[in-house]
Design a protein around this motif. Structure first.
Motif, PDB file in Angstrom:
ATOM      1  N   ILE A 315     -74.507 -15.608 -24.993  1.00  0.00           N
ATOM      2  CA  ILE A 315     -74.016 -17.059 -24.883  1.00  0.00           C
ATOM      3  C   ILE A 315     -72.609 -17.228 -25.508  1.00  0.00           C
ATOM      4  N   TRP A 316     -72.511 -16.861 -26.685  1.00  0.00           N
ATOM      5  CA  TRP A 316     -71.025 -16.976 -27.310  1.00  0.00           C
ATOM      6  C   TRP A 316     -70.020 -16.258 -26.671  1.00  0.00           C
ATOM      7  N   GLN A 317     -70.553 -15.022 -26.228  1.00  0.00           N
ATOM      8  CA  GLN A 317     -69.649 -14.243 -25.376  1.00  0.00           C
ATOM      9  C   GLN A 317     -69.295 -14.706 -23.985  1.00  0.00           C
ATOM     10  N   HIS A 318     -70.591 -15.058 -23.505  1.00  0.00           N
ATOM     11  CA  HIS A 318     -70.230 -15.622 -22.076  1.00  0.00           C
ATOM     12  C   HIS A 318     -69.500 -17.045 -22.118  1.00  0.00           C
ATOM     13  N   ARG A 319     -69.544 -17.860 -23.062  1.00  0.00           N
ATOM     14  CA  ARG A 319     -68.877 -19.137 -23.076  1.00  0.00           C
ATOM     15  C   ARG A 319     -67.597 -18.923 -22.956  1.00  0.00           C
ATOM     16  N   TYR A 320     -66.767 -18.016 -24.035  1.00  0.00           N
ATOM     17  CA  TYR A 320     -65.472 -17.535 -24.065  1.00  0.00           C
ATOM     18  C   TYR A 320     -65.084 -16.731 -22.902  1.00  0.00           C
ATOM     19  N   ALA A 321     -65.966 -16.050 -22.290  1.00  0.00           N
ATOM     20  CA  ALA A 321     -65.459 -15.377 -21.052  1.00  0.00           C
ATOM     21  C   ALA A 321     -65.209 -16.373 -20.044  1.00  0.00           C
ATOM     22  N   LEU A 322     -66.020 -17.449 -19.829  1.00  0.00           N
ATOM     23  CA  LEU A 322     -65.601 -18.434 -18.912  1.00  0.00           C
ATOM     24  C   LEU A 322     -64.248 -18.898 -19.382  1.00  0.00           C
ATOM     25  N   LEU A 323     -63.946 -19.414 -20.419  1.00  0.00           N
ATOM     26  CA  LEU A 323     -62.615 -19.961 -21.087  1.00  0.00           C
ATOM     27  C   LEU A 323     -61.393 -18.762 -20.727  1.00  0.00           C
ATOM     28  N   LYS A 324     -61.676 -17.599 -20.703  1.00  0.00           N
ATOM     29  CA  LYS A 324     -60.504 -16.628 -20.632  1.00  0.00           C
ATOM     30  C   LYS A 324     -60.186 -16.249 -19.046  1.00  0.00           C
ATOM     31  N   GLN A 325     -61.302 -15.978 -18.250  1.00  0.00           N
ATOM     32  CA  GLN A 325     -61.118 -15.858 -16.919  1.00  0.00           C
ATOM     33  C   GLN A 325     -62.716 -16.088 -16.206  1.00  0.00           C
ATOM     34  N   ARG A 326     -62.595 -16.547 -15.268  1.00  0.00           N
ATOM     35  CA  ARG A 326     -63.695 -17.013 -14.503  1.00  0.00           C
ATOM     36  C   ARG A 326     -64.166 -15.640 -14.013  1.00  0.00           C
ATOM     37  N   PRO A 327     -65.786 -15.463 -14.228  1.00  0.00           N
ATOM     38  CA  PRO A 327     -66.178 -14.260 -13.759  1.00  0.00           C
ATOM     39  C   PRO A 327     -66.385 -14.404 -12.118  1.00  0.00           C
ATOM     40  N   PRO A 328     -66.658 -13.098 -11.480  1.00  0.00           N
ATOM     41  CA  PRO A 328     -67.189 -13.132 -10.239  1.00  0.00           C
ATOM     42  C   PRO A 328     -68.142 -14.097  -9.999  1.00  0.00           C
ATOM     43  N   LEU A 329     -68.523 -14.625  -8.759  1.00  0.00           N
ATOM     44  CA  LEU A 329     -69.670 -15.644  -8.387  1.00  0.00           C
ATOM     45  C   LEU A 329     -70.783 -14.982  -8.516  1.00  0.00           C
ATOM     46  N   ALA A 330     -71.034 -13.715  -8.355  1.00  0.00           N
ATOM     47  CA  ALA A 330     -72.313 -12.958  -8.499  1.00  0.00           C
ATOM     48  C   ALA A 330     -72.603 -12.928 -10.022  1.00  0.00           C
ATOM     49  N   THR A 331     -71.748 -12.716 -10.764  1.00  0.00           N
ATOM     50  CA  THR A 331     -71.974 -12.614 -12.296  1.00  0.00           C
ATOM     51  C   THR A 331     -72.251 -14.026 -12.620  1.00  0.00           C
ATOM     52  N   LEU A 332     -71.319 -14.933 -12.335  1.00  0.00           N
ATOM     53  CA  LEU A 332     -72.162 -16.302 -12.618  1.00  0.00           C
ATOM     54  C   LEU A 332     -73.459 -16.713 -12.416  1.00  0.00           C
ATOM     55  N   GLN A 333     -73.947 -16.353 -11.189  1.00  0.00           N
ATOM     56  CA  GLN A 333     -75.262 -16.662 -10.708  1.00  0.00           C
ATOM     57  C   GLN A 333     -76.292 -15.880 -11.537  1.00  0.00           C
ATOM     58  N   GLN A 334     -76.000 -14.623 -11.903  1.00  0.00           N
ATOM     59  CA  GLN A 334     -76.810 -14.011 -12.788  1.00  0.00           C
ATOM     60  C   GLN A 334     -77.003 -14.649 -13.973  1.00  0.00           C
ATOM     61  N   TRP A 335     -75.633 -15.000 -14.650  1.00  0.00           N
ATOM     62  CA  TRP A 335     -75.973 -15.797 -16.009  1.00  0.00           C
ATOM     63  C   TRP A 335     -76.664 -17.068 -15.740  1.00  0.00           C
ATOM     64  N   ILE A 336     -76.658 -17.606 -14.762  1.00  0.00           N
ATOM     65  CA  ILE A 336     -77.536 -18.994 -14.631  1.00  0.00           C
ATOM     66  C   ILE A 336     -78.816 -18.636 -14.750  1.00  0.00           C
ATOM     67  N   LYS A 337     -79.129 -17.477 -13.779  1.00  0.00           N
ATOM     68  CA  LYS A 337     -80.590 -17.426 -13.597  1.00  0.00           C
ATOM     69  C   LYS A 337     -81.168 -16.836 -15.024  1.00  0.00           C
ATOM     70  N   GLU A 338     -80.387 -15.897 -15.859  1.00  0.00           N
ATOM     71  CA  GLU A 338     -80.804 -15.483 -17.317  1.00  0.00           C
ATOM     72  C   GLU A 338     -80.888 -16.690 -18.305  1.00  0.00           C
ATOM     73  N   GLN A 339     -80.021 -17.910 -18.247  1.00  0.00           N
ATOM     74  CA  GLN A 339     -79.905 -19.033 -18.815  1.00  0.00           C
ATOM     75  C   GLN A 339     -81.155 -19.709 -18.631  1.00  0.00           C
ATOM     76  N   ALA A 340     -81.686 -20.036 -17.400  1.00  0.00           N
ATOM     77  CA  ALA A 340     -82.925 -20.633 -17.062  1.00  0.00           C
ATOM     78  C   ALA A 340     -83.935 -19.931 -17.786  1.00  0.00           C
ATOM     79  N   VAL A 341     -84.140 -18.778 -17.541  1.00  0.00           N
ATOM     80  CA  VAL A 341     -85.254 -17.865 -18.264  1.00  0.00           C
ATOM     81  C   VAL A 341     -85.169 -18.117 -19.516  1.00  0.00           C
TER      82      VAL A 341
END
Length: 710
Positions: A315-341
């Motif tokens: 989570i911490w790595q992904h949060r800072y990744a969002l600040l550094k550079q926006r990931p591709p939409l597919a990666t973002l959607q995958q993170w959203i699914k993992e967060q929901a789980v």
């Protein structure tokens, strides 16, 4: 009269004045009506009453004990009520000061309380904690307001009832001290609840002010968040330290649990051998069970926390990744699914631990009661105390685990909010990517599974395209084969039809096999369809399959051929095409009839072309009674012989068939070629009419003679 009424009106107004003034007094805030000085004075009186009651109780007669004890209990409660008023008054003053301070900060420049931007996620989380605390304080304050409002209503009802009771006692001339003290206690509690309610209202205003201030700070900091490698590394180091500490605890607990098992074996053997005191044996067993249960549960919780630490690190790595550079939409959607789980898993785990903690409370109560039992030995009591300590340890570790779970839940929810916020800000390319991802999802949707081979939408569409293209190719190939055979070989039309159909269906078979190979569905996947296919053929496809098989039999055995003249169900025509399912027959009226192939094998069909090309035609003629029958026969034979298309061998002949109701019936039989069957009989009939007219032979028609008797 006026002089008599005026004094009565003045008295009524004087009596109504206190009643009218009462709402104005009650409308004042409770904190302004009550001062600390007045409360202290009442508390001093209540304390003096308690001291007097305690003194009187020590020297009272038995008959006075009940009344004195009641008075002592009421005076002590009255002390508690006045002390509560003092506490509420002090709390009220502190809340007013805090509220004034927060409102001044909110009215001024709140940014002075923040460090200089940019901000990292740790500072941002601290602001989120402030907002969460303010929100929770608002919920608590609203709950307190509802509780105190209900308590005020209850005390008002109690005061009204006590006043009514006091008036009744005064009217009866009975003692009123106890009721007066109860009434004073009810009024003191009412004042305390009003003070607490006023404090709850101040706490609500203070919480709302803090929340508003935290919201402004968050909005300011959110726009100035920046990637901070040092903060990320600090968080990761902190997680690594926590992981190392948990692993150390896990190892120590595993060794402790192993030692406990080893220590228990000899004790268990002694218990099984008997001879032990029943209470001691029960205490020993409970001690071991609770100790083992506590250690096992703590081990499970440590394992769960280690798994959650891995998620927190991501989570911490992904949060800072969002600040550094926006990931591709597919990666973002995958993170959203993992967060929901993850959130769902944390919620389930939290509910489970809560239920386990609740289940431990009855066990705790039971052990506490056992400790207070009389006539138990020191050893039994020691074992029970050890069991209670183990249970206490399990409860404390459960609370610690719940705290860790709640912190992880909060972090996961904040991470989910950041992901959702990022997903809302779609770039132009994201819309196309999202559409493409949705199309791919539909394209790869699994429709069913055959023998562990998935059949997806993509396979079905590709298969349909190949089948359509393959069918078009097979039809074009069929036409080319037919043209080639007709132009370069001397094959009959029937042979050409057989060869072309064989090529067509073989091509279709190759197309089907190629389709299955392309979409990676092996033929073995259809073996299980045997039973279902048999049932389907038996009920729904039997006629279709019967015609299909009949078509191949007709092509192989050739009971009929293209060009044959046949008679089917009373209709005569020429076979133009023999297909896989049906045969096309063209009548002499140039009407095409599609006849199922099974008809040619199941019914009696007249094939006029099977034996030879000759056909015997029959022409019926009726002449009037009185005609020369020999002349008629001779004329008919003459007409037949004179026609050039009537065959001489076999010879034509005439039969006198019957004496009809109105005619003498003759039939002329002639042999013709099949090609002449349509027109020659018509020409013969024309000639018969001409010759009979020349020789005076009348062609009769139906007539009715009526004879009248006079």
């Amino acid at each position: 009269m006026l002089r008599t009424i005026r004094p009565l009106i003045l008295i009524a107004l004087l009596l109504a004045t206190p009643v009218l003034a009462q709402p104005e007094q009650n409308s004042k805030p409770a904190a302004e009506e009550i001062s600390a000085q007045s409360v202290n004075a009442r508390l001093t009186k209540a304390r003096a009453l308690t001291v007097r009651s305690e003194t009187w109780l020590s020297t009272a007669e038995p008959a006075q004990l009940a009344g004195l004890r009641q008075q002592l209990a009421l005076s002590r409660k009255l002390e508690v009520a006045y002390r509560g008023q003092l506490t509420a008054l002090n709390r009220n003053e502190a809340l007013r000061q805090d509220l004034a301070l927060q409102q001044s900060i909110l009215a001024g420049d709140f940014r002075r309380q923040l460090p200089q931007p940019p901000y990292n996620l740790s500072e941002y989380d601290r602001l989120l904690d402030e907002l969460d605390a303010g929100t929770q304080q608002q919920k608590t304050a609203r709950t307190a307001l509802a509780i105190e409002t209900s308590a005020i209503d209850e005390n008002l009802a109690l005061i009204a009832r006590l006043k009514q009771e006091l008036r009744a006692l005064k009217d009866a001339g009975s003692a009123t001290e106890s009721v007066e003290l109860s009434l004073e206690l009810a009024e003191a509690n009412l004042a305390r609840h009003k003070l607490v309610k006023a404090n709850a209202q101040l706490e609500l205003e203070l919480a709302e002010t803090k929340s508003e201030l935290a919201t402004r700070k968050l909005d300011w900091a959110r726009e100035r968040l920046a990637y901070d490698a040092a903060d990320l590394n600090a968080q990761l180091r902190n997680l690594a330290d926590r992981r190392a500490a948990l692993l150390s605890q896990q190892e120590a607990l595993s060794e402790s649990l192993a030692r406990l098992e080893n220590e228990w074996r000899p004790v268990q053997q002694q218990l099984e051998a008997g001879g032990q005191d029943a209470l001691l044996a029960e205490a020993l067993l409970k001690e071991f069970e609770f100790k083992r249960q506590a250690r096992q549960k703590q081990l499970e919780q440590i394992e769960s926390r280690l798994q959650f630490l891995n998620q927190i690190e991501l989570i911490w790595q992904h949060r800072y990744a969002l600040l550094k550079q926006r990931p591709p939409l597919a990666t973002l959607q995958q993170w959203i699914k993992e967060q929901a789980v993850l959130v769902s898993s944390l919620d389930r785990q939290f509910e489970l631990v809560l239920s386990e903690q609740k289940a431990l409370q009855p066990q705790m109560a039971s052990l506490s009661q056992d400790l207070n039992l009389a006539n138990q030995s020191g050893a039994v009591k020691t074992h029970r105390e050890n069991a209670l300590m183990a249970l206490n340890e399990q409860i404390n570790r459960g609370i610690e685990y719940l705290t860790a779970l709640k912190a992880t839940q909060t972090l996961a929810q904040r991470y989910g909010a950041e992901l959702s916020s990022e997903r809302k800000h779609l770039r132009p390319g994201d819309v196309l990517a999202q559409g493409w991802a949705f199309a791919r999802k539909i394209w790869q949707t699994e429709l069913w599974v055959i023998d562990d081979h998935p059949v997806t939408v993509s396979k079905v569409i590709i298969a349909l395209i190949i089948l359509v293209v393959g069918t078009i190719f097979a039809k074009r190939l069929l036409l080319r084969v037919i043209k080639r055979l007709e132009s370069s070989t001397g094959m009959s039309k029937n042979s050409i039809s057989i060869v072309s159909n064989a090529v067509y269906y073989f091509t279709l078979l190759v197309v089907v096999l190629f389709t299955l190979k392309t979409v990676r569905i092996p033929l073995t996947a259809f073996t299980f369809l045997g039973g279902a296919l048999a049932i389907g053929v038996g009920f729904g496809a039997q006629n279709l399959l019967s015609n299909f098989i009949s078509g191949f039999i007709i092509m192989m055995e050739q009971p009929i051929r293209i060009g044959d003249q046949v008679e089917v169900d009373g209709k005569v025509g020429v076979i133009k095409e023999i297909g896989a399912r049906c045969t096309r027959v063209q009548t002499f009226e140039n009407i095409d009839i599609l006849v199922p192939n099974s008809v040619f094998l199941e019914k009696s069909i007249v094939n006029r072309s099977k034996a030879d090309k000759l056909y015997r035609a029959k022409i019926a003629v009726g002449v009037a009674y009185g005609s020369d029958t020999r002349l008629v026969e001779s004329l008919l034979n003459q007409i037949a012989r004179e026609h050039s298309q009537v065959l001489r061998d076999p010879e034509p002949f005439v039969l006198f068939q019957a004496f009809g109701a109105s005619t003498l019936d003759f039939e002329l039989f002639v042999w013709l070629k099949l090609d002449d069957v349509g027109k020659v009989p018509s020409e013969l009939r024309h000639r018969i009419n001409e010759v009979f007219a020349e020789h005076g032979v009348e062609i009769a028609f139906n007539q009715l003679d009526v004879h009248l008797k006079g």
